[in-house]
Design a protein around this motif. Structure first.
Motif, PDB file in Angstrom:
ATOM      1  N   THR A   1      67.475  -2.437  79.867  1.00 43.81           N
ATOM      2  CA  THR A   1      68.216  -1.280  79.805  1.00 43.81           C
ATOM      3  C   THR A   1      68.988  -0.908  81.078  1.00 43.81           C
ATOM      4  O   THR A   1      68.558  -1.276  81.574  1.00 43.81           O
ATOM      5  N   ASN A   2      69.855   0.317  80.620  1.00 50.86           N
ATOM      6  CA  ASN A   2      69.994   1.397  81.655  1.00 50.86           C
ATOM      7  C   ASN A   2      70.619   1.197  82.605  1.00 50.86           C
ATOM      8  O   ASN A   2      69.713   1.246  83.837  1.00 50.86           O
TER       9      ASN A   2
ATOM     10  N   GLU B   1      73.732  -5.170  79.296  1.00 52.85           N
ATOM     11  CA  GLU B   1      72.657  -3.798  78.521  1.00 52.85           C
ATOM     12  C   GLU B   1      71.977  -4.472  76.520  1.00 52.85           C
ATOM     13  O   GLU B   1      72.876  -4.804  76.475  1.00 52.85           O
ATOM     14  N   GLY B   2      71.188  -4.323  76.659  1.00 51.74           N
ATOM     15  CA  GLY B   2      70.199  -4.595  75.503  1.00 51.74           C
ATOM     16  C   GLY B   2      69.679  -6.322  75.482  1.00 51.74           C
ATOM     17  O   GLY B   2      69.619  -6.484  74.405  1.00 51.74           O
TER      18      GLY B   2
ATOM     19  N   SER C   1      59.105   0.994  78.357  1.00 51.98           N
ATOM     20  CA  SER C   1      59.274   0.049  80.002  1.00 51.98           C
ATOM     21  C   SER C   1      59.051   0.402  81.107  1.00 51.98           C
ATOM     22  O   SER C   1      58.458   1.295  81.066  1.00 51.98           O
TER      23      SER C   1
END
Length: 176
Positions: A40-41, A50-51, A129
């Protein structure tokens, strides 16, 4: 007599203030199995990832691949962790603390604490995370490259396609 009653009342107040309130009860307590990792990010030029979800055994940490990862959070704010790797499993014990959205693990065997950001903490899911470096190919390259082209590259040319990118690596746990 009034002095004795005042002293008794004061001592009872002091005793009740110092009394242990018992174990902490939080949602995190219990045993958890790492199910997957999620990226993520990511910076915009790497957003295709992403994801992106990786199973536990699909990521290498310094050449070490996890086969399993289990952690148990106890009510006395201690934890036990077992990470399955090729060879003997890595076992670890220590204390844990939840400070807002920050989960802090303090190992008995390590000099520094591990700090994670809690991303999801509901039902039977616990996600945390940590900022990490990940090797990724820019979207513009990944969108246009073909397998035929990759087959023509030397190992060095292939690895030159990848950049070290700062991402948030989410550890997605499920309750045992």
């Amino acid at each position: 007599m009034k002095k004795v009653l005042c002293l008794l009342a004061a001592s009872m107040i002091l005793l009740s203030c110092g009394k242990d309130d018992g174990p902490v009860i939080t949602h995190e307590m219990g045993s958890w199995d790492l199910d997957s990792f999620i990226l993520t990010n990511l910076p915009a030029e790497y957003s295709n990832n992403e994801g992106r979800i990786f199973l536990v055994n699909q990521i290498s940490f310094g050449g070490l691949v996890f086969e399993s990862y289990e952690i148990t959070f106890n009510s006395d704010l201690t934890y036990e962790r077992s990470v399955g790797v090729p060879g003997p499993d890595i076992k670890d014990n220590g204390t844990w603390e939840l400070d807002g959205d920050d989960l802090i693990l303090m190992s008995e065997d390590a000099d520094q604490e591990e700090e994670y950001r809690v991303e999801q903490n509901e039902d039977d899911q616990l996600w945390w995370s940590i900022e990490s470096q990940f090797s990724l190919v820019k979207d513009a390259i990944a969108d246009t490259i073909t397998q035929e082209y990759i087959d023509t590259l030397t190992d060095e040319e292939f690895f030159d396609l990848f950049d070290a990118v700062s991402v948030d690596l989410v550890y997605a746990f499920e309750r045992q």
